[in-house]
Every structure is written in structure tokens, then in C-alpha cells.
Scaffold this motif. Structure first.
Motif, short mmCIF file in Angstrom:
data_model
loop_
_atom_site.label_atom_id
_atom_site.label_comp_id
_atom_site.label_asym_id
_atom_site.label_seq_id
_atom_site.Cartn_x
_atom_site.Cartn_y
_atom_site.Cartn_z
N GLN A 30 0.83 -1.20 0.00
CA GLN A 30 0.00 0.00 0.00
C GLN A 30 0.86 1.26 0.00
O GLN A 30 0.57 2.23 -0.69
CB GLN A 30 -0.90 0.01 1.23
N LEU A 32 3.87 1.55 -1.21
CA LEU A 32 4.45 1.74 -2.54
C LEU A 32 3.42 2.37 -3.48
O LEU A 32 3.74 3.25 -4.27
CB LEU A 32 4.93 0.40 -3.10
N GLY A 33 2.18 1.87 -3.38
CA GLY A 33 1.13 2.42 -4.23
C GLY A 33 0.91 3.90 -3.98
O GLY A 33 0.88 4.71 -4.91
N LEU A 34 0.84 4.25 -2.68
CA LEU A 34 0.65 5.66 -2.35
C LEU A 34 1.84 6.48 -2.83
O LEU A 34 1.69 7.59 -3.35
CB LEU A 34 0.48 5.82 -0.84
N ALA A 36 3.76 5.86 -5.36
CA ALA A 36 3.70 6.01 -6.81
C ALA A 36 2.76 7.14 -7.18
O ALA A 36 3.09 8.02 -8.00
CB ALA A 36 3.26 4.70 -7.46
N ILE A 37 1.57 7.15 -6.55
CA ILE A 37 0.61 8.21 -6.87
C ILE A 37 1.16 9.57 -6.45
O ILE A 37 1.04 10.55 -7.17
CB ILE A 37 -0.74 7.92 -6.21
N PHE A 39 4.24 10.41 -6.30
CA PHE A 39 5.27 10.81 -7.25
C PHE A 39 4.63 11.47 -8.47
O PHE A 39 5.04 12.55 -8.90
CB PHE A 39 6.08 9.58 -7.67
N ALA A 40 3.59 10.82 -9.01
CA ALA A 40 2.92 11.39 -10.18
C ALA A 40 2.32 12.75 -9.84
O ALA A 40 2.45 13.71 -10.61
CB ALA A 40 1.85 10.43 -10.69
N ALA A 41 1.69 12.84 -8.64
CA ALA A 41 1.08 14.11 -8.25
C ALA A 41 2.13 15.18 -8.09
O ALA A 41 1.96 16.32 -8.52
CB ALA A 41 0.31 13.92 -6.95
N MET A 43 5.00 15.37 -9.58
CA MET A 43 5.49 15.79 -10.89
C MET A 43 4.52 16.77 -11.54
O MET A 43 4.92 17.79 -12.11
CB MET A 43 5.69 14.57 -11.79
N LEU A 44 3.23 16.46 -11.45
CA LEU A 44 2.23 17.37 -12.03
C LEU A 44 2.30 18.71 -11.32
O LEU A 44 2.25 19.78 -11.95
CB LEU A 44 0.83 16.77 -11.91
N ILE A 46 4.93 20.06 -9.74
CA ILE A 46 6.14 20.79 -10.13
C ILE A 46 5.96 21.38 -11.53
O ILE A 46 6.33 22.53 -11.79
CB ILE A 46 7.37 19.86 -10.11
N LEU A 47 5.36 20.58 -12.42
CA LEU A 47 5.14 21.05 -13.80
C LEU A 47 4.32 22.34 -13.79
O LEU A 47 4.74 23.37 -14.34
CB LEU A 47 4.42 19.96 -14.58
N SER A 50 6.12 25.27 -11.83
CA SER A 50 7.23 25.91 -12.53
C SER A 50 6.71 26.79 -13.66
O SER A 50 7.26 27.86 -13.94
CB SER A 50 8.20 24.86 -13.06
N LEU A 51 5.63 26.35 -14.31
CA LEU A 51 5.06 27.17 -15.38
C LEU A 51 4.49 28.46 -14.82
O LEU A 51 4.67 29.54 -15.40
CB LEU A 51 3.97 26.40 -16.12
N VAL B 246 6.00 2.91 -11.56
CA VAL B 246 5.07 3.90 -11.01
C VAL B 246 3.66 3.64 -11.51
O VAL B 246 2.69 3.64 -10.74
CB VAL B 246 5.53 5.33 -11.37
N MET B 249 2.23 0.37 -9.87
CA MET B 249 1.90 0.56 -8.46
C MET B 249 0.64 1.42 -8.33
O MET B 249 -0.23 1.14 -7.49
CB MET B 249 3.08 1.25 -7.75
N THR B 250 0.57 2.47 -9.13
CA THR B 250 -0.62 3.33 -9.11
C THR B 250 -1.86 2.50 -9.41
O THR B 250 -2.87 2.60 -8.70
CB THR B 250 -0.47 4.44 -10.16
N TYR B 253 -2.75 0.12 -6.52
CA TYR B 253 -3.32 0.82 -5.37
C TYR B 253 -4.75 1.28 -5.67
O TYR B 253 -5.67 1.06 -4.88
CB TYR B 253 -2.44 2.02 -5.00
N PHE B 269 -7.22 13.28 -12.00
CA PHE B 269 -5.91 13.91 -11.96
C PHE B 269 -4.94 13.19 -12.89
O PHE B 269 -4.12 13.81 -13.59
CB PHE B 269 -5.43 13.98 -10.51
N LEU B 273 -2.82 14.56 -16.31
CA LEU B 273 -1.43 14.24 -16.66
C LEU B 273 -1.37 13.69 -18.08
O LEU B 273 -0.44 13.96 -18.83
CB LEU B 273 -0.89 13.21 -15.66
N PHE B 284 9.06 21.49 -20.06
CA PHE B 284 9.31 21.11 -18.67
C PHE B 284 10.69 20.46 -18.54
O PHE B 284 11.46 20.75 -17.62
CB PHE B 284 8.20 20.15 -18.21
N ILE B 321 3.14 7.47 -17.48
CA ILE B 321 2.56 6.91 -16.25
C ILE B 321 1.04 6.69 -16.38
O ILE B 321 0.56 5.57 -16.16
CB ILE B 321 2.88 7.80 -15.03
#
Lengths: 426, 457
Positions: A30, A32-34, A36-37, A39-41, A43-44, A46-47, A50-51, B246, B249-250, B253, B269, B273, B284, B321
Motif C-alpha cells: 500500500q 508503494l502504491g501511495l 507512486a501516486i 510521485f505522479a502528483a 510531478m504534475l 512541479i510542472l 514551474s510554469l 510507477v 503501483m498506481t 493501489y 488527476f 497528466l 518542462f 505513467i
């Protein structure tokens, strides 16, 4: 022996350690799953962040307000639209700084103003020649280095040799600022100007109009073609070799790399048909070929969702198969079809690679007036600005991306609204 | 003039509709029983006018340029003798720009004459088109009107035409595929006339710079695609290393552990992406990721290339992803509920049920999704055009700068392109390889996905 102890533990209450291990495994999975999500969140985030951080500064533009005495000596009525607009502007700046003299100093003083200032003055006087001989108040953009200075992107702490503006220029600028002549209004030029070599003048008008024409052409071609193909395949096509072949083709087209569509357009539309380069009509036709599979797939799903009872009822009261489809099934499927179409068009709006190959990355300083004129599109404009060496284009690129993302979000929101408002659950 | 022709056509088609409809209404008012409703009589006229005349117009517009060009060329054949194809193209372009009023310098008088002739020819072609359209539409309107009668099966006629149009729409998909294959194949064959196939397929040197002028001193271009392909592989592998764990795992979960509310937030969300245009990811990469990686490497004392492959690859991974997670989520959801219930009933924890039962059962679907992601990564253009390098090297070092097939296609074709230059044609050869490669992967992936879905149905 170890075997025995293992069996012992299982029965002697120590088995809870094994349960713990099994539970720990679940917690790790669980986690790891959280992760991973997250990480994706992240990145979005930061993207977007930064813009916004780099881009928000391009939504204001530093202007300087100067009193310009339109000298009839330098700008004679009969000489319009030619005349010494540059000199007139310089003279009015010089009034602020009487101590400045010498050619090179004067030139660097003049560099505070944007290169577009003289054209702004020219257009103003050309529209109203009666201004000659009078003093007008003019609000003009400052050139890019000073814009950066005002926005704090050029740091005053950096050693003079590494700065784009020297100490003397900073002193001039501060003097103007102290005199209340510097202002930072909202940068409408970003959407009302076309492209320019000078960051302070560059805007998205050409790209917006170009994207509009390209999307219009794309819609006019892909919407009827896509719906026609989808209705035929879903409602009428007999199960035979031809319809199988068509279906395989549509699925594959949806996965062909976009750059290949660019090659097709370059070879066929421009090479064989001799259509104009860089024109939104060619861009729109290329995007249409890419959008068509999306629309076909969405339309088929929407048609499939209409329950058979509707068809049977209509057939039962004597409608022909065409009347059933066009009179009953298609209107009921329309919200789903429109949703799919808008999402397909949003994808087309963000598509860049095929437009680069057909030359929609040209440097064009006026907005196109028809789909046959040379133009850029929003994503290609972003590409051009991202490639430009001037510092001022970094924040403009981010701002342009924010504009593009706004359009995409709006289109998707409309699609979601349509889906929730009109789609019926059977 | 063309828009006038379009307007005339539409006006006449609508006239036909109204006329036929009224005629049918009149027949009905006369007491006769119509086979088809009045509206169908109208539509019959509309379609019989619109469809053939539009076809004629499109054909005309496509061919007009060619015909006018060849007439123009035959008019000035004397001046064009002994010139190369490129020069002839230039002269024709100059004549056309003169005809548009853009005169640079003082062109020779024969060019001005030709420009006037060109204008006259175009005007004549346009007038002719208008005349043809009007006459043809009128004939068709009258023909359609003459068919109106009580027994006339207008509905059948309309339905036949509409069916034909819909089949034509469907066939466009095949035509596009054929167009892609034909255009790529045609230009690729021309490329292989200049550069041997073996050199392209097995050469380890990619330097497409070729002398622009005869007298220019430059290296002979080298067109071996292996280093370009190697670069593509490096970036694809980096992207997958980021995206597969990633994404999986996503999916795991979201599919099993996430509370319903969390899922309702996380799914849209991920769609955001997925909806970000690739040019934004490219920016980026150069704005944030590459500088961050360079700074990190510098703090470790490692010297890396400015166009570090790791930056382009990992940003591409971020892009993939949502792609992988949605495929994996679908595959996991497709596993029948009975397998979940069985595993839990035997006392497995939810993690064990997921890893030992669901995941193995979903593997084929997941593999299909990953394969589609691979083909996406190979064909992805903007991220690598902006963030990867231009020079092809035989290296698999992710800290070095590499180039990809798509980068080469774009850089070879940006700017002025003429179709008689190995540089331009090389781009088409690369495009051909890209198309074939992604097509094979896609077909394989779709087959795996479909086969697996059928297994549980």
C-alpha cells in the motif's frame, strides 16, 4: 530441527509473528502504491508550479509613460508615414536626462524603449496628423533587459560585467521609476500582438488565429467523416472482410506516431497536391486524419450505449433502418458523440510534431486572415519561443503554455459538462 | 470565384430541394398516394445535385494547379530548356510571386509576360469552373424534378446515396493508411536509389550533412541508422524504467486499496497528466528537469552532457505513467470477481491476493499496455526534439546526449525541403522504419490484449 521449531511457532501463539509479516507486506504494498501516486502528483505539481512561477511575470509588461513633443521639423506632415519617430522619442527621453550626451550614451539611453515604440508613435500620428506640433503622452513598452530588471529577473547584485544592463542604465531606469513614469499594466499585447523578434512585443495573436483556423478545418473534415464511418460500421456494416479491414485500420491509425502523419501531409498535401506550406488548411487536414479515429471510436461507443429497445420500437412502427438511425438513435447518441469530438479536438489543439513538418513553425509577424495564409499554431509557437535564445522568451513560453492549458481545460470542462448534463443512463 | 461557385451550388441544391418537395406536395394534394414522404423527394434532389457536383469541384481544384502549371511551362518552354528541375521550380515560384504583385528587382520581360499569362489562365480556369458548376447543377436539378411522381421511390434513392456516403467515409481510414504507406514507400525507394539499403540498415555512422553546393567542401553524408535507433532505445528504456513501476503501483493501489473517494480524485488527476500536450512536457524537461539533473551531477563532481538523455527519458516516463496505469487498471478490473473471492476466502491477505492471483492473471493485459507504451515512446516526438541531442553516437550511457529517430526526422525536414535531396529522403526512410516498427508492436499488443479479454468472457 529448524523444521520442528517452525511448526512449533505456528501452533504456539508465536504464529502472530508470521501474521505480522504478512500484514507488513500488505502495508509495504500500500505504501508503494501511495508513493507512486504521490510521485505522479508531485510531478504534475512541479510542472504546473514551474510554469506559473516563470510564466506569471509575462502577464504584466513594464511600460514607460513619456511626454513626446512631436516636432514638426523631424516629422513633416507631407513625409508621413516616414519620419524621425525614433529621434523624437529620444529627444523626449533626453529631456529627463539633460546630462546625457555623446552618440554611444544616447544610443544606450534609447535602448530603454522597445523597438516597437517608434511604430506605436507612427501609427498614432498617421491616424491623427493633427498631433504634429503638439505634445502627446505616450505609454510604450520598455525593452526586454529593462523589463527583466523591473521584474527582478535581472538581479542588481550580480557583478556588472555579467549583467545585461550596466549600472548607468540601472540609474536611468531608477530615475524614471522615481519620476513615476514606470508602470506595470496587464500585458494585453500577449494576446493582441503577433509574433516578434523582440520579447516585449511578441504575442500570441497569430498563433491563436492559426490554431482556430486549423481546428475549424479539422472539425469540418473529421466530424462528418468520423460520424459517417462510425454509423456505417456500428449500424449497417455486414460482417465481412471489408468491414474487418476497416476496423483494423482505424485501430492502427489511432496508434500511428503523430510525426508519421506529418510525413504523410508533407509528401501528399504539399508535395503531390501542391498545397501551400505553413497554411492552417494543411495543418487542419493533417489533424483531421489524426482526430478521425478518436471520433469514430467515441461515436461507436455512444451508438452502442443506445438501448436496442429504441431501435426495435421504431422498426416496429414501420420506420426504415435509416429512419431509425437518423431519427432516433443518432439524436440520443449526440451528447456522447459531441463529448468525444471535443476531447479529440482538444488533443488536436495540443499536437505539435505534424505541424512542424508542414512548416507551421515559420516566423510570421501578422495574424493569418484566411486558412490559406502562412501561420503558426499555439503549440508550434510555444516550440519557437522555447527555442529562442532571448531571456524574455522563457517567461513568454510559460505564459503561452498556460494559455494553451487554459484552452484545453476549458474544452475538457465543456465535454464533462455535456456528458453529465445530457447523457442519459438507460 | 471558387466561393461563388460553392454558393451557386448550394443555392441550386436548395432550390432543387424546395422544387421537388413542392411538386410532391402538389401530387399528394391532387389525391394521389405517394410512395415516399415529400421530404424524401426534396432530399433526393438535394443529394443528387450536391454529391456529384462537389466531387467534380474537388477534383477540379486539385487538378487545376497542375494543368495551369503545365500550360504555363509549355508557354515558356524556350526559356526553360536545359535547366534542372530545381531551377524550373524556382522560376515558376518567381513568376507566381510576380503575378501576386511581389516584384523583387527587375525581372526579365518574359517572366512578366508569363506572370500575366498565369493570371489570365487562372482567371479563365475559375470562370470555367463556375460555368461548369452552374450548368451541371441546373441539369441535375431539372433531371431530379422530372423524376417526381407518386410511384417514385425517393426514400430508397436517398438511403442508397447516404449509405454510399457512409461507406466512403469508412473507406477513408483505409485510404489514409494506404496514403501513409505509399508516400513513405515512394520516398524511401528514392532514398535507396542514392544510398544502398545495406548501408542504411547496418551502418554505424549517421551524419546526414551533405554539401549544399557543388564546390562546397564537406564530408560525404553517412546514413547508417543504427546509432539513431540505439539512441531511441536508450530513451525508451529510461522512460519505461520510470513509467512501468510507477504506473503499475498506481494501478494496483487504485484498483484494490484506494478508498472510493480517493479514487474519484486520483482518476481525473491522472487524466490531466495524460492530457498535457507533449510540447509542454518538452519545455518542462528543458526548463526544470535537465538543469536540476545537471546541478545534481555537478554537485557530485560528475560531468554530464547538456542534453542529458536521462532528462528526456524520465520526462517521457512521466508522460507514460497515466497510459500504463489505465491499461493495468483495466486489465486488473477484467479479472473475474470469483478469483478475488476465492483467494480471499482461502485466507489470503489483500496484498497476497493482488500479487499472487490478480497480477499473474492480468499479466497479458498489462504486457499489452506496456507494449503500446513502448510504441508510444518510440514515436514520441516533441519531448525528444526539445530535450534530447542532435548528434548520433554509438552509446548507451544515459548521462550522455543521444538522438532519436523522431528527432532526426524533424530536424531533417524543418526549414527548406526539396524532394530531390538525400537529406530529405532520409527522413522518409526513418519514418518508414518508425511506421513499420510501431505498427508491428501495436498489432502484437492489440492481439495480446484482445486474446486475453476473450479468455475470461
Amino acid at each position: 530441527m529448524t523444521d520442528l521449531t517452525a511448526r512449533d511457532t505456528l501452533f504456539s501463539g508465536a504464529g502472530s509473528s508470521r501474521a505480522k509479516r504478512r500484514n507488513r507486506k500488505q502495508v509495504i504494498l500500500q505504501g508503494l502504491g501511495l508513493a507512486a501516486i504521490s510521485f505522479a502528483a508531485l510531478m504534475l505539481f512541479i510542472l504546473i508550479a514551474s510554469l506559473i512561477v516563470t510564466g506569471h511575470k509575462a502577464f504584466v509588461q513594464t511600460h514607460v509613460t513619456i511626454e513626446v513633443h512631436v516636432d514638426p521639423e523631424a516629422i513633416p506632415v507631407e513625409g508621413l508615414p516616414r519620419g524621425g519617430f525614433r529621434d523624437v522619442l529620444l529627444a523626449s527621453l533626453q529631456k529627463q536626462f539633460p546630462e546625457v550626451s555623446g552618440r554611444s550614451e544616447l544610443r544606450s539611453l534609447q535602448n530603454i524603449l522597445s523597438n516597437g515604440a517608434q511604430f506605436q508613435l507612427r501609427d498614432m500620428i498617421e491616424a491623427n496628423p493633427a498631433l504634429i506640433g503638439r505634445t502627446v503622452t505616450l505609454k510604450v513598452p520598455v525593452s526586454d533587459p529593462f523589463d527583466q530588471l523591473a521584474k527582478g529577473l535581472v538581479k542588481r547584485e550580480t557583478p556588472e560585467a555579467q549583467r545585461r544592463v550596466n549600472d548607468r542604465e540601472i540609474a536611468w531606469f531608477d530615475a524614471l521609476d522615481a519620476a513615476g513614469m514606470i508602470s506595470k499594466p496587464i500585458n494585453w499585447g500577449l494576446i493582441t500582438n503577433a509574433d516578434s523578434r523582440f520579447p516585449e512585443l511578441a504575442g500570441l495573436k497569430g498563433a491563436l488565429v492559426g490554431s482556430f483556423w486549423a481546428l475549424l478545418v479539422c472539425f469540418l473534415i473529421s466530424f462528418p467523416l468520423g460520424i459517417g464511418a462510425a454509423i456505417y460500421l456500428e449500424e449497417f456494416a455486414p460482417k465481412n472482410r471489408l468491414s474487418d479491414l476497416i476496423e483494423v485500420n482505424i485501430n492502427n491509425l489511432a496508434a500511428v506516431p503523430s510525426v508519421v502523419f506529418g510525413l504523410l501531409a508533407l509528401a501528399v498535401f504539399i508535395g503531390w497536391f501542391g498545397m501551400p506550406r505553413s497554411a492552417p488548411i494543411v495543418g487542419g487536414m493533417t489533424l483531421a486524419l489524426m482526430t478521425m479515429p478518436t471520433i469514430i471510436i467515441a461515436t461507436r461507443a455512444a451508438l452502442k450505449a443506445v438501448p436496442p429497445s429504441i431501435r426495435e420500437a421504431a422498426l416496429g412502427v414501420g420506420a426504415s433502418r435509416h429512419q431509425v438511425v437518423f431519427g432516433h438513435v443518432l439524436p440520443l447518441a449526440m451528447p456522447g458523440i459531441l463529448t468525444g469530438t471535443i476531447i479529440g479536438l482538444a488533443q488536436a489543439l495540443g499536437e505539435t510534431a505534424p505541424l512542424l513538418l508542414i512548416g507551421m513553425n515559420a516566423f510570421i509577424t501578422s495574424a493569418p486572415s484566411s486558412p490559406f495564409d502562412s501561420a503558426t499554431a499555439l503549440p508550434t509557437q510555444i516550440f519557437i519561443w522555447a527555442d529562442s535564445p532571448e531571456r524574455g522568451f522563457v517567461s513568454r513560453t510559460s505564459a503561452a503554455i498556460l494559455v494553451l492549458l487554459t484552452f484545453l481545460v476549458t474544452m475538457n470542462a465543456i465535454a464533462i459538462y455535456l456528458r453529465s448534463r445530457f447523457e442519459r443512463k438507460w | 470565384m471558387t466561393s461563388a461557385a460553392f454558393l451557386c451550388l448550394f443555392a441550386l441544391a436548395i432550390l432543387g430541394y424546395v422544387w421537388n418537395r413542392q411538386a410532391a406536395t402538389a401530387i399528394r394534394a391532387g389525391g394521389a398516394r405517394l410512395h415516399s414522404l415529400e421530404g424524401f423527394h426534396g432530399f433526393y434532389a438535394l443529394l443528387t445535385v450536391l454529391v456529384p457536383v462537389l466531387l467534380v469541384m474537388l477534383l477540379w481544384l486539385v487538378l487545376q494547379g497542375q494543368v495551369v502549371d503545365s500550360l504555363l511551362r509549355s508557354g515558356i518552354a524556350g526559356h526553360l530548356e536545359g535547366r534542372s528541375a530545381g531551377e524550373v521550380q524556382l522560376i515558376l515560384a518567381e513568376i507566381k510571386s510576380i503575378s501576386r504583385g511581389m516584384v523583387f528587382g527587375t525581372p526579365e520581360p518574359w517572366k512578366i509576360d508569363a506572370a500575366e499569362r498565369y493570371l489570365a489562365l487562372t482567371a479563365r480556369a475559375q470562370t470555367l469552373l463556375l460555368v461548369v458548376v452552374v450548368v451541371l447543377s441546373l441539369v441535375l436539378v431539372v433531371l431530379g424534378r422530372s423524376k417526381v411522381s407518386a410511384e417514385f421511390r425517393a426514400r430508397h434513392g436517398v438511403e442508397r446515396i447516404v449509405s454510399g456516403l457512409m461507406i466512403a467515409c469508412s473507406v477513408v481510414a483505409i485510404v489514409v493508411t494506404l496514403g501513409i504507406v505509399a508516400s513513405l514507400l515512394f520516398e524511401t525507394l528514392r532514398f535507396f536509389e542514392r544510398v544502398p539499403v545495406t548501408e542504411f540498415l547496418f551502418g554505424t555512422n549517421w551524419e546526414p550533412q551533405i554539401p549544399l553546393r557543388e564546390d562546397q567542401v564537406a564530408a560525404e553524408g553517412a546514413f547508417g541508422w543504427i546509432p539513431v535507433m540505439l539512441g531511441t532505445l536508450v530513451i525508451t528504456v529510461i522512460a519505461l524504467v520510470v513509467a512501468v513501476p510507477v504506473g503499475l503501483m498506481t494501478a494496483i493501489y487504485l484498483n484494490e486499496f484506494a478508498p472510493r473517494k480517493f479514487r474519484a480524485v486520483a482518476k481525473p488527476f491522472l487524466e490531466i497528466l495524460a492530457g498535457v500536450p507533449t510540447v509542454v512536457y518538452g519545455f518542462f524537461a528543458i526548463l526544470v528537469v535537465a538543469p536540476a539533473m545537471r546541478a545534481f551531477a555537478a554537485s557530485l563532481g560528475v560531468d554530464v552532457s547538456p542534453n542529458i538523455a536521462l532528462a528526456a527519458g524520465s520526462v517521457m516516463g512521466i508522460m507514460l505513467i497515466p497510459f500504463i496505469s489505465s491499461f493495468a487498471d483495466d486489465a486488473l478490473s477484467a479479472v473475474p470477481q470469483s478469483l478475488r473471492d476465492g483467494a480471499l476466502g482461502l485466507g489470503a491477505t489483500r496484498a497476497e491476493m493482488m500479487l499472487d492471483v490478480l497480477f499473474p492473471a492480468a499479466i497479458p493485459g498489462i504486457v499489452g499496455g506496456v507494449l503500446l507504451a513502448v510504441s508510444r515512446a518510440i514515436g514520441e516526438t516533441m519531448i525528444v526534439v526539445m530535450a534530447a541531442g542532435l548528434i548520433a553516437k554509438m552509446t548507451i550511457n544515459p548521462l550522455d546526449s543521444v538522438t532519436t529517430v523522431t528527432v532526426q526526422i524533424v530536424t531533417l525536414l524543418i526549414g527548406d525541403t526539396s524532394f530531390d535531396n538525400p537529406k530529405t529522403l532520409a527522413a522518409f526512410a526513418l519514418g518508414m522504419m518508425l511506421f513499420v516498427l510501431t505498427l508491428m508492436i501495436n498489432v502484437l499488443a492489440l492481439r495480446i490484449v484482445r486474446k486475453y479479454r476473450e479468455a475470461y468472457d
